[in-house]
Scaffold this active site. Structure first.
Site, PDB file in Angstrom:
ATOM      1  N   SER A 144       0.824  -1.208   0.000  1.00 17.46           N
ATOM      2  CA  SER A 144       0.000   0.000   0.000  1.00 17.46           C
ATOM      3  C   SER A 144       0.857   1.257   0.000  1.00 17.46           C
ATOM      4  O   SER A 144       0.573   2.207  -0.714  1.00 17.46           O
ATOM      5  CB  SER A 144      -0.904   0.016   1.228  1.00 17.46           C
ATOM      6  OG  SER A 144      -1.786  -1.072   1.203  1.00 17.46           O
ATOM      7  N   THR A 422      -7.759  -6.241  -3.051  1.00 15.37           N
ATOM      8  CA  THR A 422      -6.466  -5.897  -2.455  1.00 15.37           C
ATOM      9  C   THR A 422      -5.537  -5.206  -3.452  1.00 15.37           C
ATOM     10  O   THR A 422      -4.903  -4.214  -3.133  1.00 15.37           O
ATOM     11  CB  THR A 422      -5.794  -7.189  -1.918  1.00 15.37           C
ATOM     12  OG1 THR A 422      -6.716  -7.840  -1.050  1.00 15.37           O
ATOM     13  CG2 THR A 422      -4.511  -6.878  -1.182  1.00 15.37           C
ATOM     14  N   GLU A 424      -4.232  -3.065  -6.832  1.00 21.74           N
ATOM     15  CA  GLU A 424      -4.622  -1.721  -7.304  1.00 21.74           C
ATOM     16  C   GLU A 424      -5.235  -0.893  -6.173  1.00 21.74           C
ATOM     17  O   GLU A 424      -6.178  -0.139  -6.392  1.00 21.74           O
ATOM     18  CB  GLU A 424      -5.608  -1.815  -8.473  1.00 21.74           C
ATOM     19  CG  GLU A 424      -4.984  -2.235  -9.773  1.00 21.74           C
ATOM     20  CD  GLU A 424      -3.862  -1.313 -10.207  1.00 21.74           C
ATOM     21  OE1 GLU A 424      -4.015  -0.087 -10.069  1.00 21.74           O
ATOM     22  OE2 GLU A 424      -2.816  -1.831 -10.661  1.00 21.74           O
TER      23      GLU A 424
END
Ligand code: FAD
Ligand code: FAD
Lengths: 665, 665
Positions: A144, A422, A424
């Site tokens: 992330s 989850t 992209e």
């Protein structure tokens, strides 16, 4: 019984023109014809058969993918397919493969971030697949937080090269699809270091493997990261691990469209606006939303047809039992998903328009709508993928025990779809971005900043804060503007409540945002649901031809909105948008709507026009001939190759004969 | 770094005595010691290794299961394990196998439904595994509707035999675990036909395979029904298909404890009460609820430890990034699941008591509490399995990308757990049964019938219909009776609302019930949630020793209840139990509670005392040494056996070399 349509009686019930609906679903007559043609092409080709996947071990499975990918490319060349045709072909082959990343990430990264020169050099090679590329961003320790990536690209002015290096274990690239076993090249994201200074994360084209013997180049270690969720699913893909030990690449392999490193080692920005990247993101996410409607509609198609075939209970005097689709509980679980598939289809269509709009504005250097477009696509990606993943699993449960068989197609559909929540952008992280944008929008209202696009309703904040629904009878909930206003008022009030609570913190933007993050996510969801509802309503303002087509879409639009309203009743009532009585009128109307959907249900899923090959489900077969086919297929499992199982002599007989003490196990 | 505890700093934060909590979780010191000992035994035995499962093809996987099952039985004999020890051993081996059905369904069916004579004949054989049995009820066409089964058992007075027959394709037995490849015997459910008359479904002991060469006996066709959801998961089990072509068994192989067929072909009831079957059901479902707490706690343990290891964003000046467990969104998703695992553990404990109570009453011919006990266990089975399946998947998502790897353990846990929502009663069908019972309870209130057990609160209906919560500040929500009353009032009012709506139908019990089924299910859920909340509160009335143990359990109890209240806010507000302000106070309190859970989170999952073997998750490792182990393990995937993948020459090189046209694919 071959050739008999066991669902004909359901199809005869339909109150709308299915062929016209097929066009609406596809987007246009041309799109329909394209999909129809290519899906049949794939379905009729034995190399693309997929019912044998689930029982294969990893190696066979992977080899099988390589075979399909090569065959697909062969067909593309032989039939001289256009890019849209080739894209469809890969989609209908329906098996994750390195080609997804090559075409979906590697090529676009070069198109978006490469200079003209770089594009001229690399794209023709990629277009012909003389090189195969992947997209290597995520690391073992960072996904992330892209800004936290650890891989370094250090400029060496002596040789005019970058040195790509993995300084830590956690900096190992981890996850890139196509990397593990196939790709010859990658776009690698790494921190640019010049003269000891860190310029942040940039993209670099790096060759990974020899184009002759396919061995990793010196300094490069690569492997596959192992098994993932599901039987076949993403295990057909070689998601990989990659570390660099001081690997050198020429300076001109940094993607330099937006910023450059000169021969002298100077870091300079080009005159291309940085915002361009957002355009790419809008494009990628628009595709994800479109894919959500496809995945959900496949699951819904299977569950709907099987619910019409499956009978359980309710036989009187030896007559037929009740079709489970006639149970209201089944309807209340299934029909909102059926409606969602259509809703996501239409919001996806609108996103395509948005992408064009954003692109044109970018060309004209108008960046005013970018933040809103960015937040909106982030939110819709999150909303539709979460709903789709949950929806597929619900469809599986709706099929009872048989839904748990791979031959139902649903386990595979779930396992292969669910990472969309989850990749992209993790869905929660994305909603937090949406929430930030919403809080900013609210806070800027007082400064006279006019909210744009999907946040435009915020301009009517005063009015929305006064709003109380005037619904008096169940049918009132069928009026689009009644529904729309309720959704607008709910979203606006949840945002305002968050903003007010934030303002109580001495540091609203940091500490406050952290502390109230869960509430902020709920507000963001409310906003995104509003977008989907409003785009569905907009769609129905358009010309829609075909007997009964528009009417049944209106029914689905109401089902979508009212089922959300029912699910989030607490939001609507606690913000004072509606009262409990109005809430139960909505629920009553919902039941009515289910009855209207019921006779059209099978026709509504026929309108997706999926081949049996693409559906990959015995329960979802077009002809409804479920039981004989289940029985027939079951014998194909490798365990049925022999009557007495391998291992009988060593492990079963000693039990039965009480000879275990002597056995060497 | 081997031997370093990377989570020590988390463990040091705990504010309660973890060793004492281990006892509370296990139920007693003895239970703790039993589990601890057996789980270590299994973990240290290389035959029971399971990290190699995911990549195996079906045949190897199955053979591997046979090996483990035989080895487990060998250890049971060698170590002279008691039945509870053997049960634990099978549980910790953690791989579905034919033995589950043999011990869990076949043996209990004979114990429960066999006459003394039948028990004497069959049980010793089964106890020694000289025969291996399965439970053959479900058919291709009938699962939920057991009364609709089609297999027939026709009495032939000439030979004193039953003729077991599958008259249709849909009457094929379908699903029984252990049937496909292993079982020598089955308890087969079939319609008893005597002299043309149908006496409904009864159980029969039928030999399926030769005890010598394992071949199916004449007239019997058996096979495996093929791949199911997940990589290994239930694919280690031979769920099977079975058809009978006029197979004869002696009359004394009908299970005759409750009803008998005499030599003359007369059908007679014994003096054993039919209600006995309900006792068995309570027992089976109590086990399922206990298993739910185990499955959910495993997932929560993995997600909690990894959330403490994983850091993402929020680094300032090069310091460590934020542990993702510190994000409020992560907490608001994870901590309610942590609390649920404890809640389900305690309600499971209570169900064990209920089972004893019901059994004693049955002995004393007191059937008064049976319907309530039956509805209650049906409801709790549904509630806990649905929440657990969803919870496992949420835990997987909480681990971001890495949760999608099989080495996280979570995909396997989900795939193997999720059929619990379907078997032993489809969860929606069960909730409809609960709803029926609740409507009956409400309707009988006026006739002075006193509601018992978990419906006892209905006796205070008048009062509950007057109720309005008096919560004024956030802390008020910490009082158990405040929470309890709100849950009671909500459930009662939802039931009464359904009853009133039903009464508007001319045929409430049929047409009305069908039409309002979705609402009825919601009322049933509200009732079941109340049970779990109230049993958690009851548990906290008991003596609980150990520093801080009781306090942190009180925190978890509040988290469980208030997170439910937040999720179902619409119910609470629209029934007038609480007002919006009180709803937001509950939410505020919830945030406070999360902060209290936070420092204890890792210790709370340590208290489950799971070995790393049992958890089967690199992300959930006790020592938190996640990244090096992920990196190390990844190379074991079969795809990494060779650097250049099998298939390169045929399918990759021709692409790169542009030789596809010539290639034969
Ligand atoms: C099938 C699959 C294919 C992939 N393909 C590729 C590929 O081709 N190339 C590539 O580069 N990558 C790829 N990825 C990686 C993917 O992009 C990342 O997994 C994704 O970005 C999520 O990041 P993460 O795994 O670090 O999750 P994390 O960020 O570690 O998430 C863990 C948890 O922390 C929470 N969290 C994190 N940050 C915050 C925050 N700021 N506030 C609140 N909560 C937070 C999340 O919500 C989540 O619950 C792939 C992943 C998968 C599963
Ligand atoms: C892994 C696994 C192991 C199993 N092991 C065994 C075994 O060892 N032995 C054995 O005999 N069986 C076994 N089964 C079978 C299992 O018991 C059945 O699958 C289960 O009872 C559900 O029945 P069904 O499949 O017929 O579902 P269905 O009843 O067909 O359900 C389909 C849908 O219809 C709905 N529905 C059905 N009836 C109603 C109603 N009256 N009102 C409203 N909705 C309704 C359901 O909610 C569901 O959504 C196993 C199944 C699985 C998945």
């Amino acid at each position: 019984m071959e050739g008999v349509d066991h669902l004909a009686f359901e199809r005869n019930k339909a109150q709308f023109d299915v062929d016209e609906m097929k066009i609406v679903w596809a987007g246009s007559r041309e799109d329909f014809e394209l999909s129809d043609r290519i899906s049949r092409l794939v379905a009729s080709d034995p190399v693309f058969r997929k019912d044998d996947r689930a029982a294969l071990g990893r190696k066979e499975l992977f080899k099988n993918t390589l075979r399909k990918a090569a065959h697909a490319w062969k067909r593309v060349i032989e039939l001289r397919l256009s890019e849209p045709e080739a894209y469809k072909l890969r989609a209908f082959v329906d098996q994750p493969a390195f080609t997804d990343l090559h075409w979906g990430m590697f090529v676009p990264a070069i198109q978006g971030q490469g200079t003209d020169e770089q594009q001229q050099k690399w794209l023709p090679l990629a277009y012909r697949m003389q090189i195969i590329g992947c997209y290597a961003q995520t690391e073992l320790g960072h996904g992330s937080n892209v800004q936290g990536l650890e891989t370094t690209a250090t400029f060496d002015p002596k040789t005019d090269e970058f040195v790509i290096h993995s300084p830590t274990l956690t900096s190992s690239k981890w996850w890139p699809g196509g990397l593990g076993k196939v790709s010859t090249h990658a776009v690698v994201y790494a921190r640019l270091i010049i003269d000891g200074q860190d310029y942040g994360v940039h993209g670099f084209i790096v060759q990974l493997r020899s184009l002759d013997d396919h061995l990793p180049l010196p300094g490069i270690t690569i492997g596959d990261i192992g098994m993932k969720f599901g039987n076949a699913a993403y295990n057909t893909m070689d998601n990989g691990v990659l570390t660099f030990d001081h690997v050198r690449i020429p300076r001109n392999q940094m993607l330099m469209r937006v910023s450059q490193v000169t021969r002298e080692g100077k870091y300079v920005h080009s005159n291309v606006p940085r915002q361009l990247v957002y355009g790419t993101m809008v494009n990628v996410r628009q595709k994800i939303v479109a894919d959500a409607s496809v995945a959900l509609s496949r699951a819904v198609c299977i569950a709907t047809r099987y619910s019409a075939v499956r009978r359980q209970f309710g036989s009187h005097n030896g007559g037929l039992e009740t079709q489970v689709i006639d149970y209201k509980t089944q309807q209340s679980r299934l029909f909102p998903l059926l409606a969602s598939a259509y809703a996501f289809r239409f919001v996806g269509e609108w996103l395509l328009w948005l992408y064009t709009d954003v692109t044109e504005r970018l060309k004209a250097k108008d960046f005013s709508t970018l933040p809103e477009a960015h937040a909106c696509t982030a939110g819709l990606k999150s909303l539709t993928t979460t709903a789709t993943a949950d929806g597929i699993e619900e469809c599986r449960k709706l099929c009872g025990g048989h839904g748990y068989l791979c031959s139902s197609g649903l386990p595979e559909l779930f396992a292969v779809y669910v990472p969309a929540c989850t990749y992209e952008g993790d869905n929660i992280v994305l909603l937090l971005q949406v929430a930030r944008h919403l809080m900013k929008t609210v806070s800027q209202l007082s400064t006279g900043n006019k909210p744009v696009g999907t946040t435009a309703y915020m301009a009517r904040l005063e009015q929305l804060l006064q709003y109380h629904s005037d619904v008096k009878k169940a049918e009132d909930w069928l009026k689009p503007n009644v529904v729309l206003e309720a959704f607008e008022a709910r979203a606006a009030r949840m945002c305002v409540a968050c903003a007010q609570n934030l303002s109580k913190f001495s540091n609203p933007e940091e500490a406050g945002f952290q502390e109230l993050a869960a509430d902020l996510v709920e507000a963001a969801v409310a906003h995104c649901q509003l977008i989907v509802v409003s785009k569905f309503i907009d769609k129905l303002q358009q010309d829609i031809s075909g007997k009964g087509v528009k009417h049944i879409l209106e029914v689905l639009c109401s089902v979508y909105a009212l089922s959300l309203l029912h699910k989030h009743l607490g939001d609507f009532i606690s913000t004072g948008c509606i009262d409990p009585k109005q809430g139960s009128l909505a629920n009553e109307q919902l039941r009515n709507l289910y009855s209207q959907v019921r006779p059209n249900a099978v026709a509504l899923v026929d309108a997706y026009n999926y081949t049996d090959h693409y559906l990959g489900s015995i329960l979802g077969r077009y002809d409804g001939n479920v039981y004989p086919k289940l029985y027939e297929e079951t014998w194909k499992d490798p365990l049925n190759d022999s009557i007495v199982p391998d291992g009988f002599k060593e492990y079963i007989q000693p039990l039965l004969k009480q000879q275990l003490r002597n056995a060497r196990l």
